[in-house]
Every structure is written in C-alpha cells, then in structure tokens.
Design a protein around this motif. Structure first.
Motif, short mmCIF file in Angstrom:
data_model
loop_
_atom_site.label_atom_id
_atom_site.label_comp_id
_atom_site.label_asym_id
_atom_site.label_seq_id
_atom_site.Cartn_x
_atom_site.Cartn_y
_atom_site.Cartn_z
N LEU A 146 0.85 -1.18 0.00
CA LEU A 146 0.00 0.00 0.00
C LEU A 146 0.88 1.23 0.00
CD1 LEU A 146 -2.66 -1.09 2.66
CD2 LEU A 146 -2.84 -1.20 0.16
N THR A 147 0.44 2.28 -0.65
CA THR A 147 1.22 3.51 -0.73
C THR A 147 1.59 4.00 0.67
OG1 THR A 147 0.20 4.16 -2.80
CG2 THR A 147 1.18 5.91 -1.49
N GLY A 148 2.87 4.32 0.83
CA GLY A 148 3.35 4.81 2.11
C GLY A 148 3.88 3.74 3.03
N ARG A 149 3.72 2.46 2.64
CA ARG A 149 4.23 1.37 3.46
C ARG A 149 5.39 0.69 2.74
NH1 ARG A 149 -0.64 -2.16 5.83
NH2 ARG A 149 1.17 -3.17 6.79
N PRO A 150 6.26 -0.02 3.47
CA PRO A 150 7.42 -0.64 2.82
C PRO A 150 7.02 -1.65 1.76
CG PRO A 150 7.71 -0.59 5.21
CD PRO A 150 6.29 -0.19 4.93
N ALA A 151 7.82 -1.76 0.71
CA ALA A 151 7.59 -2.76 -0.33
C ALA A 151 7.75 -4.15 0.27
CB ALA A 151 8.59 -2.56 -1.47
N ALA A 152 6.92 -5.09 -0.19
CA ALA A 152 6.94 -6.45 0.34
C ALA A 152 8.16 -7.21 -0.17
CB ALA A 152 5.66 -7.18 -0.06
N VAL A 153 8.88 -7.85 0.73
CA VAL A 153 10.01 -8.68 0.35
C VAL A 153 9.69 -10.16 0.56
CG1 VAL A 153 11.72 -6.88 0.75
CG2 VAL A 153 11.08 -8.40 2.63
N ASP A 154 8.47 -10.45 0.99
CA ASP A 154 8.00 -11.84 1.08
C ASP A 154 6.50 -11.84 0.83
OD1 ASP A 154 6.52 -11.60 3.71
OD2 ASP A 154 8.54 -11.19 4.42
N ILE A 155 5.96 -13.02 0.55
CA ILE A 155 4.56 -13.11 0.12
C ILE A 155 3.60 -12.76 1.24
CG2 ILE A 155 3.98 -15.52 0.61
CD1 ILE A 155 3.46 -13.68 -2.75
N ASP A 156 3.96 -13.08 2.49
CA ASP A 156 3.07 -12.79 3.61
C ASP A 156 2.86 -11.29 3.78
OD1 ASP A 156 2.68 -15.46 4.18
OD2 ASP A 156 4.30 -15.55 5.65
N SER A 157 3.92 -10.52 3.62
CA SER A 157 3.80 -9.07 3.74
C SER A 157 2.88 -8.51 2.65
CB SER A 157 5.18 -8.41 3.63
OG SER A 157 6.02 -8.85 4.67
N ARG A 159 0.51 -10.13 1.05
CA ARG A 159 -0.86 -10.60 1.29
C ARG A 159 -1.53 -9.82 2.42
NH1 ARG A 159 -2.84 -16.47 3.14
NH2 ARG A 159 -4.58 -16.79 1.70
N ASP A 160 -0.76 -9.49 3.46
CA ASP A 160 -1.33 -8.73 4.57
C ASP A 160 -1.83 -7.37 4.11
OD1 ASP A 160 -0.83 -10.77 6.32
OD2 ASP A 160 1.00 -9.89 7.16
N MET A 161 -1.16 -6.79 3.13
CA MET A 161 -1.55 -5.45 2.66
C MET A 161 -2.61 -5.48 1.57
SD MET A 161 2.02 -3.24 2.69
CE MET A 161 3.17 -4.52 2.16
N LEU A 162 -2.47 -6.40 0.61
CA LEU A 162 -3.30 -6.36 -0.59
C LEU A 162 -4.50 -7.30 -0.54
CD1 LEU A 162 -0.36 -6.15 -3.14
CD2 LEU A 162 -1.87 -4.29 -2.42
N ARG A 163 -4.43 -8.32 0.25
CA ARG A 163 -5.52 -9.24 0.55
C ARG A 163 -6.27 -9.68 -0.72
NH1 ARG A 163 -5.55 -9.54 5.82
NH2 ARG A 163 -7.59 -10.55 5.94
N ASP A 164 -7.61 -9.54 -0.76
CA ASP A 164 -8.39 -10.05 -1.89
C ASP A 164 -8.45 -9.09 -3.07
OD1 ASP A 164 -8.92 -12.51 -0.81
OD2 ASP A 164 -10.78 -11.88 0.16
N ASN A 165 -7.69 -8.01 -3.03
CA ASN A 165 -7.58 -7.15 -4.22
C ASN A 165 -6.79 -7.83 -5.33
OD1 ASN A 165 -8.96 -4.79 -3.29
ND2 ASN A 165 -7.21 -4.33 -1.97
#
Length: 254
Positions: A146-157, A159-165
C-alpha cells in the motif's frame, strides 16, 4: 482469501502459473516475485486492470506504474528509440535491477496513467516472472504494498496489505536482495539538446556502476548535505520523489 501458490513446489508452480495467466487475461491482478521486491501486476494494455492496480495500492493516475518486459525485443516495441548508451546499459545490467525511463512509442494503445509520453521499463532477473511475461506480454508492475508502506520482500507481507484485491499470489520465497531497482531517466538521450542521464531512485545498481558505462552522460553525483536514510530504508520505500518527466511520481517500481 485469494490463493497463494508456493512456486518452489513443482505441482503448485504449474497451477499458480496457469491461474496467474488466466487472471491477467481477465483483467485481474497478480502478485509475483522479482529479483528486487515483490510486485503487483496487471496487463499493461488493459486500462481497467491498470486502474485497478493503482486503486489497490491507493494511488491516482498521476502515479502510473513501470512496465516489466521479458527481453530487449519487447523494449524496442514499447519505446520510441533506444539510444546507443541505453543499449550499453541493457547489455550490462539486464536482466537485473535497472529501470529505464524513455519516451514511449506513440502508436501504443495503452493507458498507464499520466505518463507525460514516457514509460519506465525493466527486465527482471527472476526466471518464474520472465516465463510469465513471455506468455502474457508486458505487465504493469508496481511494488506489492500500500502507498506509504514498505515494499513487500515476502509473500506474507504482500498478502497482509493487498488481501483479496489480488486474484493470485505467486510465492518464490524471500526476495533475493530486497533492494528496489535503480530508476534512471534517459529521455534526454532521445533528441534532447543537452543529453544527460538522471538517477531518479538509487537502488540495486550503484552510481559508480552506471558511470562505468555512461561516463560523462551520467549526471554529476549529488553533494552530501548531511545524514540520509539508511540503504535499507531507501530501498524498501516507494516514496522517493521523481520529476514530472517520468511516469511515476513516487517511484514504486520493483
């Protein structure tokens, strides 16, 4: 919750790649690995899908995504011209962590947002994603966060941000480097009165390595005016400012 495919498992890899291809064909979003950080991807030629990508991240049209390609042939089809210096950069750093901004091919029927006639292009050094790109064609890909949050370096991160989008998540384990790509603006090498390559975001490819290829075509190094964020903070953030001539005001490319 949208499915996660562990692509280190051969049976899940086949299912995940099939699901990802189908989802992209339907105009849906997919999270995929790159050699830098995880990315959220959409068909670059589907305006609705690109708009969905921006919405999922909380962005507007003024922050259009970069494009990932499977090779130099696709780059040639997307940009108006490849200057000799860019050819040299591609030979040295692709596939890898260098995103190059050039004037876009004016005949392309796509809508990435307010690009000001440019496109940011990268060939990632990630086998799975290159195979997907060969089948889907160019993908608009922004960092999976999500804008303003760190880029994901693993799939769990991611998924926690983008979920069912996102329709499907392709998991290849932790990112190889976790360092976002370096972004350069090479637009003035195409008909510019004063050709010069600017570094818009420092990342996986250092200025020293760029200068070894470009020489005096690379802008002068910035003057150190005091403490700067740590390398890891800079690499994981997608909030670095970019000039109006580029396709993304917040440099979110993976």
């Amino acid at each position: 919750m949208s499915p996660v495919y562990d692509c280190r498992d051969e049976s899940q890899l086949l299912s995940g790649m099939r699901h990802a291809r189908q989802a992209i064909g339907r105009g849906e979003l997919v999270v995929l690995p790159t050699d830098t950080v995880y990315g959220i991807a959409a068909d670059a030629f589907n305006a609705r899908a690109v708009a969905g990508l921006l919405e999922a991240k909380g962005r507007g049209r003024q922050q259009p995504p970069p494009v990932l390609v499977p090779g130099v042939a696709t780059l040639r089809a997307l940009v108006a011209e490849i200057p000799p210096a860019v050819d040299d950069l591609v030979r040295e750093f692709w596939p890898g962590g260098l995103t190059i901004v050039l004037p876009a091919q004016p005949s392309l029927s796509w809508d990435l947002g307010d690009t000001h006639g440019t496109v940011a292009v990268r060939m990632p050094a990630q086998k799975l994603t290159l195979e997907l790109l060969e089948e889907t064609g160019p993908l608009a890909v922004s960092s999976a966060n999500l804008t303003g949050r760190p880029a994901a370096v693993d799939i769990d991160s991611a998924r926690d941000m983008l979920r069912d989008n996102v329709a499907a998540y392709l998991d290849a384990g932790p990112s190889e480097t976790g360092v976002a790509s370096t972004i350069i603006d090479a637009t003035t090498l195409v008909g510019g009165a004063e050709p010069q390559v600017r570094v818009l975001r420092e990342g996986a490819i250092s200025r020293d390595r760029l200068r070894a290829v470009l020489g005096d075509l690379l802008e002068p190094d910035p003057v150190d005016e005091g403490p700067t964020p740590s390398a890891s903070d800079a690499a994981l953030s997608d909030a670095a400012p970019i000039a109006d001539a580029t396709p993304d005001a917040e440099a979110p490319g993976p």
